[in-house]
Design a protein around this motif. Structure first.
Motif, PDB file in Angstrom:
ATOM      1  N   ASP A 278     106.296 -29.679  36.025  1.00 23.50           N
ATOM      2  CA  ASP A 278     106.485 -28.845  34.835  1.00 23.50           C
ATOM      3  C   ASP A 278     107.469 -29.431  33.838  1.00 23.50           C
ATOM      4  O   ASP A 278     107.706 -28.818  32.786  1.00 23.50           O
TER       5      ASP A 278
ATOM      6  N   GLN B 123     107.191 -31.867  31.788  1.00 21.63           N
ATOM      7  CA  GLN B 123     106.558 -32.154  30.506  1.00 21.63           C
ATOM      8  C   GLN B 123     106.227 -30.890  29.725  1.00 21.63           C
ATOM      9  O   GLN B 123     105.982 -30.951  28.518  1.00 21.63           O
ATOM     10  N   LEU B 124     106.200 -29.737  30.397  1.00 21.45           N
ATOM     11  CA  LEU B 124     105.897 -28.487  29.714  1.00 21.45           C
ATOM     12  C   LEU B 124     107.143 -27.849  29.111  1.00 21.45           C
ATOM     13  O   LEU B 124     107.023 -26.965  28.253  1.00 21.45           O
ATOM     14  N   ALA B 125     108.322 -28.256  29.563  1.00 23.78           N
ATOM     15  CA  ALA B 125     109.566 -27.673  29.064  1.00 23.78           C
ATOM     16  C   ALA B 125     109.876 -28.202  27.670  1.00 23.78           C
ATOM     17  O   ALA B 125     109.373 -29.254  27.245  1.00 23.78           O
ATOM     18  N   VAL B 126     110.715 -27.465  26.946  1.00 21.26           N
ATOM     19  CA  VAL B 126     111.115 -27.905  25.600  1.00 21.26           C
ATOM     20  C   VAL B 126     111.816 -29.249  25.671  1.00 21.26           C
ATOM     21  O   VAL B 126     111.546 -30.152  24.887  1.00 21.26           O
ATOM     22  N   THR B 127     112.722 -29.390  26.613  1.00 17.47           N
ATOM     23  CA  THR B 127     113.370 -30.671  26.891  1.00 17.47           C
ATOM     24  C   THR B 127     113.339 -30.902  28.392  1.00 17.47           C
ATOM     25  O   THR B 127     113.237 -29.945  29.174  1.00 17.47           O
ATOM     26  N   GLN B 128     113.461 -32.150  28.799  1.00 18.88           N
ATOM     27  CA  GLN B 128     113.470 -32.442  30.236  1.00 18.88           C
ATOM     28  C   GLN B 128     114.697 -31.841  30.902  1.00 18.88           C
ATOM     29  O   GLN B 128     114.630 -31.396  32.048  1.00 18.88           O
TER      30      GLN B 128
ATOM     31  N   GLN C  52     116.163 -29.069  30.142  1.00 22.77           N
ATOM     32  CA  GLN C  52     115.894 -27.655  30.359  1.00 22.77           C
ATOM     33  C   GLN C  52     114.990 -27.442  31.570  1.00 22.77           C
ATOM     34  O   GLN C  52     115.231 -26.567  32.403  1.00 22.77           O
ATOM     35  N   GLY C  53     113.928 -28.262  31.677  1.00 26.37           N
ATOM     36  CA  GLY C  53     113.030 -28.142  32.819  1.00 26.37           C
ATOM     37  C   GLY C  53     113.737 -28.423  34.130  1.00 26.37           C
ATOM     38  O   GLY C  53     113.500 -27.743  35.136  1.00 26.37           O
TER      39      GLY C  53
END
Length: 700
Positions: free
Chosen positions: A337, A339-344, A346-347
């Motif tokens: 996930d 790549q789905l986050a606003v920034t890495q 944050q993910g």
């Protein structure tokens, strides 16, 4: 002129080949017996030896000493192949010659005899890059080539090859090299180059190569330049952007032990160092994988320093297998996930917080009900509130019936503290009554455990959770403190208005929420005005004891001067000589056996000699279950006593079993607890003031 390590130390014969023994063995045997195929396909990831093996094979086919598996390395042909100038070894890069015209030009020269060598060898690298028309043009020649032609194909993506091509070739799949193999090879090369290197640094480079020897050698060249002629572990970590493994271990431990402050500190440290969080998450996943492996393969050799190895082993023993599987699954999901986050960043942080939020409860923890996602608030009962105040409340609500219902979490979500850990605690100070509130205590003799559930029912009373149990954590003044519970996903409760009874005994906890689960305990209080002198009844209800076991209503003489927890505590036994019922129960209840095995163990009796011939007798109805768990029981006995000869006898047990002994202790503890309850001054005042009585005290 300097030559990079990957080219300088490229293997020149099968003896120098690192790994790939399954390939070298097959090719060596074929060369020695003269059973040569006309087309070979070498597949595998980058840097594992596809082109190298093809060149060695070409040299073996054309060595002037004859077709051999050990080329001489001194003749003109071997020298020319090593230097890349042998005219009959035609190397083609299929990635740059994909057109069908290029393939036709190649095939036009196939019929001609070799110029210098014995065979004309076509080495086509990255053969999967050829176009469909090129493959079709190659098929006929590939199926029936001239006797002097050999085709050697190499590819990293064999799935893109037409099945018609694969079926015409002898295929060899090269595996990624193990870290041990790469480490050993790098150590030999660095010794030959007279370069000082730390073993941890070499291991880190080998791991970063991810099975590719060429990548590892390239990183080694880079590390030598970065370290100014020497390879240091810290330099390698800085060069690769890695973090110290001990930080990853600290993070895993902090998550497992719910140390939220420590997790916060580590996340801030990652931010300050501006690390590549995807690499950090990769290391976390690799660490979880390593810990899971060590649990099932404790003899797995570790290539770290002694300090790190010790920490890894401690972690693998501390975290259960099911918890590791959950952590691994959450971490892998978080990796996908990113790549789905606003920034890495944050993910990554959300993945860590998810690990913390869904962390399974530990054996010494209990799920606590609360209305807010906040620290547990203090709930106490004022034992000495004025009787006149309660009477005025009763007058204001004549003949009122007030019910308090608390809801409990599904039992599968609760992991309770064991009675041994609980009973070992000592009272630091007597309980002090405080402001009005209601708490809930669940005393479960069936498991020798206590659950303690606190909720706030007074909005004006707040206190944060601390590590030390407060004076509110006592059943009675003399009873040992109950363990404080951690907070996780809280259940919701249904609550009706309540009149708080003033007592040191905490009856139940109350919370204003809407959703309900299974009712765990209820307290029904019927009050009337003081002038009516109505009958006051306090009913404390829970699950009932075993139906087949009579309840002890009178406290035995031997229990009059001891506390309930002392009644439940087993007497220490010397585990030697013949098995007795007390020795058998003391051993399995203090062993590392799983709950399922202990449940079976308490249904039978053990006879015979400790560390000798032992017979376990159990009722026939448990035969099917014991067949599945017998190995664990037998293994635990043999680990402690090597000479144990264990056998099982299925027959009805006429003597007393540990199960009945445990129930008898629980009943005695219950009777003693009831006696202490009646002796409480606050309870006496309540009963006297309202002319009440306590009925139907039932605890399970």
């Amino acid at each position: 002129m300097y030559q990079v390590l990957a080219r300088k130390y490229r293997p020149r014969n099968f003896n120098e080949l690192v790994g790939q023994n399954h390939v070298s063995r097959a090719l060596t045997s074929a060369l020695e017996r003269g059973r040569l195929h006309h087309a070979y396909l070498f597949t595998g990831t980058r840097g594992v030896g596809k082109t190298t093996i093809a060149r060695i094979l070409a040299k073996c086919l054309n060595c002037e000493t004859g077709i051999t598996s050990t080329p001489c390395e001194v003749c003109a042909t071997c020298t020319a192949v090593n230097e890349g100038r042998f005219i009959d070894l035609i190397e083609i890069d299929a990635a740059s010659r994909t057109k069908v015209e290029d393939t036709r030009e190649l095939l036009d020269n196939v019929p001609y005899a070799p110029t210098q060598g014995r065979f004309k060898v076509y080495l086509i690298d990255e053969v999967h890059m050829l176009s469909t028309h090129s493959f079709n043009a190659l098929l006929k020649t590939l199926e029936e080539p001239p006797a002097h032609v050999k085709f050697l194909f190499a590819t990293t993506d064999p799935q893109k090859l037409p099945i018609t091509v694969i079926s015409r070739c002898l295929q060899f799949t090269l595996r990624p090299l193990a870290i041990d193999e790469i480490t050993e090879h790098l150590t030999d090369i660095l010794n030959k180059e007279h370069i000082q290197a730390e073993q941890d640094a070499i291991w880190q480079i080998a791991e970063s190569g991810q099975g590719s020897l060429r990548d590892a050698l390239s990183l080694t060249d880079q590390a030598i330049a970065y370290g100014q002629g020497a390879i240091q572990h810290q330099d390698v970590k800085d060069m690769l952007g890695l973090i110290d493994r001990t930080i990853i271990y600290d993070l895993v431990l902090a998550i497992h032990q719910n140390q939220q402050q420590r997790v916060s500190q580590l996340l801030m440290q990652f931010r300050q160092q501006a690390l590549d969080v995807s690499l950090v998450l990769d290391q976390l996943i690799s660490t979880l994988h390593e810990l899971a492996l060590l649990q099932y393969l404790p003899d797995l050799s570790l290539k770290y320093s002694a300090e790190i190895n010790k920490k890894i082993m401690q972690l693998s023993q501390l975290i259960s297998a099911q918890d590791l599987q959950l952590y691994y699954q959450v971490a892998c999901k978080g990796r996908a996930d990113l790549q789905l986050a606003v920034t890495q960043e944050q993910g990554f942080e959300m993945c860590i917080l998810r690990l913390l939020a869904f962390r399974p409860l530990q054996p010494n923890e209990v799920l606590v009900s609360t209305a807010q996602q906040a620290p547990l608030q203090n709930t106490e009962i004022a034992a000495q509130a004025p009787i006149e105040q309660m009477r005025s409340q009763a007058d204001a609500q004549p003949a009122a019936s007030i019910t308090v219902e608390t809801q409990a979490v599904d039992s599968t979500l609760i992991q309770e503290a064991s009675s041994d850990d609980f009973l070992d605690e000592t009272v630091s100070e007597p309980a002090q009554p405080s402001s009005t509130s209601l708490d809930q205590i669940i005393f479960d003799p069936a498991t020798d455990e206590l659950l303690f559930d606190l909720d706030n029912s007074n909005e004006n009373t707040h206190r944060p959770v601390d590590d030390e149990p407060s004076s509110d954590d006592f059943l009675f003044d003399e009873i040992a403190p109950l363990p404080r519970a951690d907070i996780h996903d809280e259940p919701k409760l249904t609550v009706h208005p309540v009149v708080a009874l003033e007592s040191d005994l905490f009856l139940t906890s109350v919370q204003n929420q809407a959703e309900t689960l299974l009712p765990l305990e209820s307290v029904d209080v019927e009050t009337a005005s003081a002038t009516d002198q109505a009958h006051a009844v306090v009913e404390l209800q829970s699950s009932i004891l075993d139906e087949n076991t009579p309840v002890i209503d009178v406290v035995p003489d031997q229990d009059c001067n001891i506390m309930p927890q002392d009644i439940l505590r087993l007497t220490p036994q010397q585990l030697e000589g013949e098995w007795t019922l007390d020795k058998w129960e003391y051993w399995f209840r203090h062993s590392s056996l799983s709950p399922a095995v202990q449940e079976l163990a308490q249904q039978g009796v053990m006879s015979g000699q400790i560390d000798g011939q032992s017979t376990f007798q159990i009722a026939p109805k448990y035969e099917q279950l014991l067949n599945q768990l017998q190995h664990a029981l037998e293994q635990a006995l043999k680990e402690q006593w090597a000479n144990t000869q264990f056998e099982v006898k299925y027959a009805d047990v006429s003597s007393t079993t540990p199960y009945f002994m445990q129930n008898e202790r629980k009943q005695r503890a219950y009777a003693r607890a009831a006696e202490l309850l009646h002796a409480e001054s606050a309870v006496k005042d309540l009963l006297h003031s309202f002319e009440g009585e306590i009925q139907n005290i039932q605890l399970k």
